[in-house]
Design an enzyme around this catalytic site. Structure first.
Site, PDB file in Angstrom:
ATOM      1  N   TYR A  27     101.579 -38.758  83.188  1.00 49.14           N
ATOM      2  CA  TYR A  27     102.549 -38.130  82.289  1.00 49.14           C
ATOM      3  C   TYR A  27     102.357 -38.515  80.818  1.00 49.14           C
ATOM      4  CZ  TYR A  27     104.607 -37.201  86.842  1.00 49.14           C
ATOM      5  OH  TYR A  27     104.786 -36.806  88.132  1.00 49.14           O
ATOM      6  N   CYS A  52     105.976 -37.798  61.949  1.00 49.46           N
ATOM      7  CA  CYS A  52     107.048 -37.803  60.956  1.00 49.46           C
ATOM      8  C   CYS A  52     108.403 -37.875  61.639  1.00 49.46           C
ATOM      9  CB  CYS A  52     106.944 -36.562  60.097  1.00 49.46           C
ATOM     10  SG  CYS A  52     105.353 -36.494  59.306  1.00 49.46           S
ATOM     11  N   GLU A  53     108.649 -38.958  62.311  1.00 53.57           N
ATOM     12  CA  GLU A  53     109.879 -39.077  63.064  1.00 53.57           C
ATOM     13  C   GLU A  53     110.108 -40.552  63.375  1.00 53.57           C
ATOM     14  OE1 GLU A  53     111.627 -36.868  66.961  1.00 53.57           O
ATOM     15  OE2 GLU A  53     110.167 -35.854  65.735  1.00 53.57           O
ATOM     16  N   ARG A  55     106.754 -40.565  76.514  1.00 53.99           N
ATOM     17  CA  ARG A  55     107.642 -41.132  77.521  1.00 53.99           C
ATOM     18  C   ARG A  55     108.634 -42.141  76.933  1.00 53.99           C
ATOM     19  NH1 ARG A  55     106.632 -43.703  81.388  1.00 53.99           N
ATOM     20  NH2 ARG A  55     108.089 -42.692  82.800  1.00 53.99           N
ATOM     21  N   TYR A 108     112.278 -40.998  77.694  1.00 54.50           N
ATOM     22  CA  TYR A 108     112.972 -41.693  78.802  1.00 54.50           C
ATOM     23  C   TYR A 108     113.277 -43.145  78.483  1.00 54.50           C
ATOM     24  CZ  TYR A 108     110.193 -38.017  81.117  1.00 54.50           C
ATOM     25  OH  TYR A 108     109.580 -36.849  81.461  1.00 54.50           O
ATOM     26  N   PRO A 151     102.508 -38.303  95.979  1.00 52.47           N
ATOM     27  CA  PRO A 151     102.465 -39.269  94.875  1.00 52.47           C
ATOM     28  C   PRO A 151     101.613 -38.764  93.716  1.00 52.47           C
ATOM     29  CG  PRO A 151     100.937 -39.914  96.600  1.00 52.47           C
ATOM     30  CD  PRO A 151     101.652 -38.689  97.096  1.00 52.47           C
ATOM     31  N   GLY A 152     102.118 -38.903  92.513  1.00 53.23           N
ATOM     32  CA  GLY A 152     101.328 -38.580  91.326  1.00 53.23           C
ATOM     33  C   GLY A 152     101.120 -39.850  90.540  1.00 53.23           C
ATOM     34  N   ARG A 153     102.237 -40.338  89.953  1.00 53.92           N
ATOM     35  CA  ARG A 153     102.207 -41.535  89.121  1.00 53.92           C
ATOM     36  C   ARG A 153     101.582 -42.730  89.854  1.00 53.92           C
ATOM     37  NH1 ARG A 153     106.408 -42.355  85.370  1.00 53.92           N
ATOM     38  NH2 ARG A 153     107.663 -40.977  86.672  1.00 53.92           N
TER      39      ARG A 153
HETATM   40  N1  LLP Z   1     106.525 -33.772  93.977  1.00 50.16           N
HETATM   41  C1  LLP Z   1     107.365 -33.039  93.235  1.00 50.16           C
HETATM   42  C2  LLP Z   1     108.007 -31.873  93.830  1.00 50.16           C
HETATM   43  C3  LLP Z   1     107.636 -33.410  91.919  1.00 50.16           C
HETATM   44  O1  LLP Z   1     108.480 -32.694  91.193  1.00 50.16           O
HETATM   45  C4  LLP Z   1     107.016 -34.559  91.377  1.00 50.16           C
HETATM   46  C5  LLP Z   1     107.275 -34.972  89.997  1.00 50.16           C
HETATM   47  C6  LLP Z   1     106.124 -35.278  92.178  1.00 50.16           C
HETATM   48  C7  LLP Z   1     105.918 -34.861  93.491  1.00 50.16           C
HETATM   49  C8  LLP Z   1     105.374 -36.488  91.690  1.00 50.16           C
HETATM   50  O2  LLP Z   1     106.227 -37.520  91.307  1.00 50.16           O
HETATM   51  P1  LLP Z   1     105.582 -38.950  90.955  1.00 50.16           P
HETATM   52  O3  LLP Z   1     105.001 -39.514  92.228  1.00 50.16           O
HETATM   53  O4  LLP Z   1     104.533 -38.733  89.941  1.00 50.16           O
HETATM   54  O5  LLP Z   1     106.712 -39.746  90.444  1.00 50.16           O
HETATM   55  N2  LLP Z   1     107.525 -36.702  83.292  1.00 50.16           N
HETATM   56  C9  LLP Z   1     108.260 -37.701  84.034  1.00 50.16           C
HETATM   57  C10 LLP Z   1     108.086 -37.526  85.512  1.00 50.16           C
HETATM   58  C11 LLP Z   1     108.470 -36.162  86.000  1.00 50.16           C
HETATM   59  C12 LLP Z   1     108.193 -36.005  87.450  1.00 50.16           C
HETATM   60  C13 LLP Z   1     108.281 -34.568  87.833  1.00 50.16           C
HETATM   61  N3  LLP Z   1     108.038 -34.329  89.210  1.00 50.16           N
HETATM   62  C14 LLP Z   1     107.807 -39.074  83.572  1.00 50.16           C
HETATM   63  O6  LLP Z   1     106.975 -39.187  82.692  1.00 50.16           O
HETATM   64  O7  LLP Z   1     108.310 -40.083  84.080  1.00 50.16           O
END
Ligand code: LLP
Length: 463
Positions: free
Chosen positions: A421, A391-392, A360, A364, A321-323
């Site tokens: 992100y 400027c967009e 974002r 998206y 998990p990141g987000r």
């Molecule tokens: N593991 C892998 C292999 C990944 O590619 C990613 C995210 C994660 C874990 C973590 O995913 P999360 O839990 O954060 O959803 N920039 C985009 C999101 C791109 C995610 C890329 N990979 C945004 O702002 O929504």
């Protein structure tokens, strides 16, 4: 701080244009705990505070725009994931969501591992003391230099993403006299219900090796035959900002099926599976994310059940998990500048940042909320679009939201749930200076990533 009078723009639901909103909220001063970091609250004088420091003081000391991260909340969320998955599983925080040395130290202290996907992320992790064996290295196009650095520093695993990489990593490991622990990333063929750009398990895209057409089984054959590699498991990441657990269940089922096929063909039971990251968070009050313990329970149950029916030992599970950890823990603080009411449409509220600190929305069509945080107001709701200073015309931070009609230049507004992100995807477009990240905890605030300066920009410009 001058408060200029201006026409308030459209206010009533029956005259509102098309948009991503329902009715104006009943109380514009309320802060929905779903989208705000845990210690965010309104003090008795109406100013919003985080970690017991009010945003007016924070703006005075650190300027705007700036990201403020609630350290206690970050640690609590990291711990919740760690506890939910328990000792027979591993949680790898996905550094791409937001990485800094302070964050690495928090993760280390809370017992999490780290997923990195570039030499820069690896260097940040190592320089902050994350033990290399707790780092996983990802990426669909790792350079020779990155692979060499990852192997020599002793990363716990490299996640292989292509046939070419299987050979490349094996050769580099052998030339360094090492045997590298690896996983193979497979695309399980799940259509994740999320934005196309952040869905990653359907077959027609750049990540992973296809499961359905037998490519993954062939990748396993090749990896098992190479001395430089110790194949420890299979990896799947189906996408990002996903609420529906069904996709993870299908992925888990297909990965376990592959483990059974590997056992049948090679007599080897791979000890690990990684089900990636991707769990959604609440950006608006309408979003309903699951809790880490619900996710852990669901994943453990499905993997255990599938393994029992395939007569396999249950592998060690890991998640990334990141987000879901960092996203809800931060907000971006902006100062209101120009306010432009467009009759019959909406009011454009310009802030001192924009797509350079949050791409974002433009990229998206992401939805955010916004609140007036430097004071309370009992003025009527006014439909706004919060835009940046670039400027967009696509430079939109919050497409549709309501703010009080007495909003004025100099007010502070904040956009919650910008921990993931946003700083990590920030740019210098129009030579904007990327904002600082300030960690706030128990009445103390400290810069963990400083604001860029014009000097920083000019230092890179060596022509
Ligand atoms: N593991 C892998 C292999 C990944 O590619 C990613 C995210 C994660 C874990 C973590 O995913 P999360 O839990 O954060 O959803 N920039 C985009 C999101 C791109 C995610 C890329 N990979 C945004 O702002 O929504």
């Amino acid at each position: 701080m001058s408060r200029s009078a201006h026409p308030a723009g459209p206010r009533h639901a029956d005259v509102l244009p098309e948009g991503h909103y329902t009715a104006p909220p009943t109380d514009l001063n309320a802060l929905d705990s779903k989208v705000w970091a845990q210690t965010v609250t309104r003090t008795t004088d109406g100013v919003v505070s985080v970690g017991s420091i009010d945003v007016k003081k924070l703006a005075e000391e650190f300027g705007t725009p700036a990201y403020f991260i609630d350290e206690a909340d970050f640690r609590a969320r990291a711990r919740a994931w760690r506890t939910a998955f328990g000792d027979d599983a591993d949680v790898f925080y996905a550094g791409k969501a937001f990485l800094s040395r302070a964050v690495v130290r928090w993760l280390h202290e809370e017992g999490l591992n780290l997923d990195v996907c570039s030499a820069g992320e690896l260097a940040t992790a190592l320089s902050a003391g994350m033990p290399a064996e707790r780092i996983a290295f990802h990426g669909n196009n790792k350079s020779t230099a990155e692979i060499t650095e990852a192997i020599s520093s002793g990363v716990g695993r490299i996640v292989l993403d292509s046939f070419q990489e299987i050979v490349r990593v094996a050769h580099i490991a052998e030339s360094l006299g090492k045997r590298q622990r690896v996983q193979i990333r497979v695309t399980v063929g799940v259509e994740a219900h999320t934005h196309e750009f952040i869905a990653t398990a359907h077959e027609d895209q750049k990540f992973g090796i296809g499961l359905a057409d037998g490519q993954a089984a062939e990748a396993v054959r090749r990896a098992l035959a190479l001395d430089g590699l110790e194949l420890i498991g299979i990896h799947s990441h189906i996408g990002s900002q996903i609420f529906d657990m069904a996709g993870f269940e299908v992925a888990a089922r297909r990965v376990v099926k592959l483990l059974a096929e590997i056992r049948d063909e090679h007599g080897v039971e791979l000890p690990e599976i990684d089900l990636g990251g991707g769990l959604g968070i609440a950006y608006t009050s309408e979003d309903d994310p699951s809790e880490p313990h619900e996710i852990a329970k669901a994943l453990h149950e499905i993997v255990t059940r599938e393994c029992e029916s395939a007569k396999l030992r249950t592998p060690r599970i890991s998640v990334e998990p990141g987000r879901a950890i960092v996203g809800p823990t931060a907000f971006t603080l902006y100062e209101v500048g120009t306010i432009k009411p467009l009759d019959g449409l909406r009011t454009y509220v310009s802030v001192d940042g924009g797509m350079s600190d949050n791409i974002r929305t433009a990229l998206y069509d992401a939805e955010y909320t916004v609140s007036l945080v430097s004071r309370v107001s009992d003025a009527e709701p006014m439909l706004v679009r919060v835009v940046g200073k670039h400027c967009e015309s696509g430079d939109i931070v919050v497409r549709d939201a309501f703010l009080p009609a007495d909003l004025a230049p100099g007010d502070l507004i904040a956009v919650p749930a910008t921990g993931a992100y946003c700083r990590s995807m920030a740019s210098n477009y129009n030579h904007a200076l990327r904002p600082p990240v300030v960690a706030v905890r128990d009445g103390e605030a400290r810069v963990i990533v400083r604001r860029e300066t014009e000097e920083d920009l000019l230092r890179l410009d060596v022509g």
